[in-house]
Design an enzyme around this catalytic site. Structure first.
Site, PDB file in Angstrom:
ATOM      1  N   HIS A 150     -12.744   1.648   8.668  1.00 39.51           N
ATOM      2  CA  HIS A 150     -11.886   0.810   9.501  1.00 39.51           C
ATOM      3  C   HIS A 150     -12.574   0.525  10.838  1.00 39.51           C
ATOM      4  O   HIS A 150     -12.369  -0.528  11.439  1.00 39.51           O
ATOM      5  CB  HIS A 150     -10.550   1.501   9.767  1.00 39.51           C
ATOM      6  CG  HIS A 150      -9.656   1.556   8.572  1.00 39.51           C
ATOM      7  ND1 HIS A 150      -9.744   2.545   7.633  1.00 39.51           N
ATOM      8  CD2 HIS A 150      -8.646   0.735   8.171  1.00 39.51           C
ATOM      9  CE1 HIS A 150      -8.830   2.347   6.697  1.00 39.51           C
ATOM     10  NE2 HIS A 150      -8.160   1.252   6.993  1.00 39.51           N
TER      11      HIS A 150
ATOM     12  N   ASP B  72     -11.508  -4.096  -0.434  1.00 39.51           N
ATOM     13  CA  ASP B  72     -10.659  -3.582   0.632  1.00 39.51           C
ATOM     14  C   ASP B  72     -10.581  -4.691   1.681  1.00 39.51           C
ATOM     15  O   ASP B  72     -11.317  -5.695   1.617  1.00 39.51           O
ATOM     16  CB  ASP B  72     -11.263  -2.294   1.201  1.00 39.51           C
ATOM     17  CG  ASP B  72     -10.208  -1.358   1.777  1.00 39.51           C
ATOM     18  OD1 ASP B  72      -9.091  -1.833   2.085  1.00 39.51           O
ATOM     19  OD2 ASP B  72     -10.490  -0.160   1.927  1.00 39.51           O
TER      20      ASP B  72
ATOM     21  N   ASP C 197       0.856  -1.185   0.000  1.00 37.23           N
ATOM     22  CA  ASP C 197       0.000   0.000   0.000  1.00 37.23           C
ATOM     23  C   ASP C 197       0.893   1.237   0.000  1.00 37.23           C
ATOM     24  O   ASP C 197       1.221   1.762   1.060  1.00 37.23           O
ATOM     25  CB  ASP C 197      -0.887  -0.028   1.243  1.00 37.23           C
ATOM     26  CG  ASP C 197      -2.245   0.607   1.014  1.00 37.23           C
ATOM     27  OD1 ASP C 197      -2.447   1.164  -0.069  1.00 37.23           O
ATOM     28  OD2 ASP C 197      -3.094   0.542   1.920  1.00 37.23           O
TER      29      ASP C 197
ATOM     30  N   LYS D 211      -8.700   3.044  -6.504  1.00 38.15           N
ATOM     31  CA  LYS D 211      -9.600   2.808  -5.373  1.00 38.15           C
ATOM     32  C   LYS D 211     -10.195   4.143  -4.908  1.00 38.15           C
ATOM     33  O   LYS D 211      -9.712   5.202  -5.324  1.00 38.15           O
ATOM     34  CB  LYS D 211      -8.848   2.114  -4.233  1.00 38.15           C
ATOM     35  CG  LYS D 211      -7.662   2.908  -3.668  1.00 38.15           C
ATOM     36  CD  LYS D 211      -6.911   2.112  -2.627  1.00 38.15           C
ATOM     37  CE  LYS D 211      -5.795   2.929  -1.993  1.00 38.15           C
ATOM     38  NZ  LYS D 211      -4.990   2.156  -1.037  1.00 38.15           N
ATOM     39  N   HIS D 212     -11.246   4.161  -4.106  1.00 38.16           N
ATOM     40  CA  HIS D 212     -12.032   3.067  -3.570  1.00 38.16           C
ATOM     41  C   HIS D 212     -13.410   3.137  -4.220  1.00 38.16           C
ATOM     42  O   HIS D 212     -14.228   3.964  -3.810  1.00 38.16           O
ATOM     43  CB  HIS D 212     -12.193   3.182  -2.061  1.00 38.16           C
ATOM     44  CG  HIS D 212     -10.938   3.234  -1.277  1.00 38.16           C
ATOM     45  ND1 HIS D 212     -10.256   4.399  -1.032  1.00 38.16           N
ATOM     46  CD2 HIS D 212     -10.236   2.238  -0.674  1.00 38.16           C
ATOM     47  CE1 HIS D 212      -9.203   4.143  -0.270  1.00 38.16           C
ATOM     48  NE2 HIS D 212      -9.158   2.834  -0.044  1.00 38.16           N
TER      49      HIS D 212
ATOM     50  N   ARG E 281      -5.308  12.251   1.065  1.00 42.08           N
ATOM     51  CA  ARG E 281      -5.022  11.061   0.253  1.00 42.08           C
ATOM     52  C   ARG E 281      -5.652  11.215  -1.128  1.00 42.08           C
ATOM     53  O   ARG E 281      -5.284  10.495  -2.055  1.00 42.08           O
ATOM     54  CB  ARG E 281      -5.565   9.809   0.930  1.00 42.08           C
ATOM     55  CG  ARG E 281      -4.920   9.482   2.269  1.00 42.08           C
ATOM     56  CD  ARG E 281      -5.659   8.346   2.975  1.00 42.08           C
ATOM     57  NE  ARG E 281      -5.577   7.097   2.232  1.00 42.08           N
ATOM     58  CZ  ARG E 281      -6.321   6.021   2.510  1.00 42.08           C
ATOM     59  NH1 ARG E 281      -7.239   6.068   3.475  1.00 42.08           N
ATOM     60  NH2 ARG E 281      -6.176   4.920   1.794  1.00 42.08           N
TER      61      ARG E 281
END
Length: 422
Positions: A252, A322, A140, A239-240, A209
């Site tokens: 998460h 993911d 990653d 992604k995503h 990001r």
């Protein structure tokens, strides 16, 4: 002297006469042709009769080509798994040997696997040697705050900073440098870049990001970063899907919900992904956000509607989830159940950062096929795609021939060059 009786003399005379008469007839008797002038001779009849040649016996049919026999079901089930190796630093470590021997399609390197360049090279080389087959090695590396290999490759700017200070060709060059370093380590799949749209706080769930909140700019820079990785021989992963930027909740930790319509998503969040698909993106990662316009209550990674949408956009590559160990999934579905649900929905590869779950996930996939809960054709298709991505033979794996898209180079970019830092 005894004289013959009249009966005997008459018989003898008659016999002599018959013999003489037969001889005379044989010498002067007319031929068949003289008696019947138009009658053909036996030879003429034979010459005039067409010969009938018996047909040779039919050639037996060639033996049928043997039907393709796929790899055992257990092997196909393992092939769709990409698993992390928590704490593993040597190829001889128990978990490393276990997952490779199980037949997983790939491994994922995290910070816990990285000590030095030589150590990582030894690890990746050893994993592939033990596997004896093509094996994906992923990590990653986005640059910025998500940088698994930072200790070896050095720090880099966030995607947002790149878009604010560099042109797309410069970002492509930067990504090619990152890709070269990854390739040197033995990594051939990078789970980057993000195509999510976000212009909020830099430290947000997506934040910096993201290259930009503008779909065109995010598309330009995402394609440039993807192209740079590909230039170095590393496969990029966009992604995503279908876009995480609308959600402020961290998957998460738990569930995240987006209630935008498909039309709203198409006008914004989906636009960079459409450009990447049109350019030949080989891998797309699906997130764990729930989209009410797709399958309400299901994260995209387990949503048939999300995978259908991705394929309707023209994507023919590998769809990867993911990590199914994240809270949005794992708080509701155990690893084995998540693996079955993901593949049944349309995933080709199921990612987990915990390889200790690999055996349970493999066995659940096998059991699901045996029970009819998971169509075997769906599993075979997924295994074929992951095998092809790794450089293996999809037909030998699944009797399914697949051709994955290849990112077209050079990648076109628009006139936009920089994005103001938010």
């Amino acid at each position: 002297m005894r004289r013959p009786t009249p009966g005997r003399a008459a018989t003898a005379a008659a016999l002599v006469t018959a013999v003489v008469t037969t001889a005379a007839l044989a010498g002067c008797a007319p031929t068949v042709g003289e008696v019947f002038p138009q009658a053909p001779s036996a030879v003429e009849k034979l010459a005039a009769t067409p010969l009938t040649v018996a047909a040779p016996p039919p050639t037996p049919p060639a033996p049928a080509e043997p039907e393709c026999v796929p790899a055992p079901l257990e092997r196909r089930a393992a092939a769709v798994l990409v698993v992390g190796l928590p704490g593993v630093v040597r190829p001889g470590d128990a978990l490393a040997q276990q997952v490779v021997d199980l037949g997983v399609g790939g491994v994922f390197l995290s910070e816990s696997n990285i000590r030095s360049t030589t150590q990582v090279q030894t690890l990746t080389t050893g994993l592939r040697e033990r596997a004896g087959r093509p094996l994906l090695v992923s990590t990653d590396e986005e640059s910025g705050r998500v940088s698994t290999t930072r200790e070896l490759t050095g720090p880099g700017p966030s995607p947002r900073r790149m878009a604010a200070t560099e042109t797309p060709p410069e970002v492509r060059s930067r990504a090619a440098g990152i890709g070269a370093q990854l390739r040197e380590l033995g990594v051939d799949l990078d789970l980057a870049p993000l195509l999510d749209l976000d212009g909020g706080a830099a430290g947000g769930v997506v934040g910096d990001r993201s290259f930009s909140a503008d779909p065109a700019i995010a598309g330009d820079y995402g394609l440039a970063f993807s192209a740079g990785l590909a230039d170095a021989g590393v496969t990029p992963t966009v992604k995503h899907f279908p876009g995480h930027g609308r959600s402020t909740a961290d998957t998460h930790a738990g569930a995240a919900v987006v209630d935008a319509s498909v039309d709203e998503l198409a006008a914004t969040d989906l636009a960079p992904f459409q450009r990447a698909i049109d350019a030949g993106a080989p891998v797309v990662m699906l997130n764990h956000v729930q989209y009410e316009a797709l399958d309400a209550g299901l994260p995209a990674s387990l949503s048939p509607a999300a995978y259908d949408l991705l394929r309707e956009m023209g994507f023919e590559g590998v769809a990867i989830t993911d990590s199914v160990g994240m809270g949005a999934v794992n708080m509701r579905w155990d690893f084995p159940d998540a693996a079955v649900a993901a593949v049944a929905a349309g995933a080709d590869a199921v990612l987990t950062t915990d390889g200790n779950q690999a055996l349970r996930m493999r066995d659940a996939l096998v059991a699901a096929v045996a029970s009819g809960a998971l169509p075997e054709d769906r599993l075979s298709e997924a295994a074929a795609r992951v095998t092809a991505l790794a450089g293996g033979d999809p037909v030998a794996m699944s009797c399914v021939d697949v051709v994955l898209p290849v990112l077209e180079l050079p990648v076109p970019v628009s006139d936009a060059t920089t994005d103001p830092v938010g």
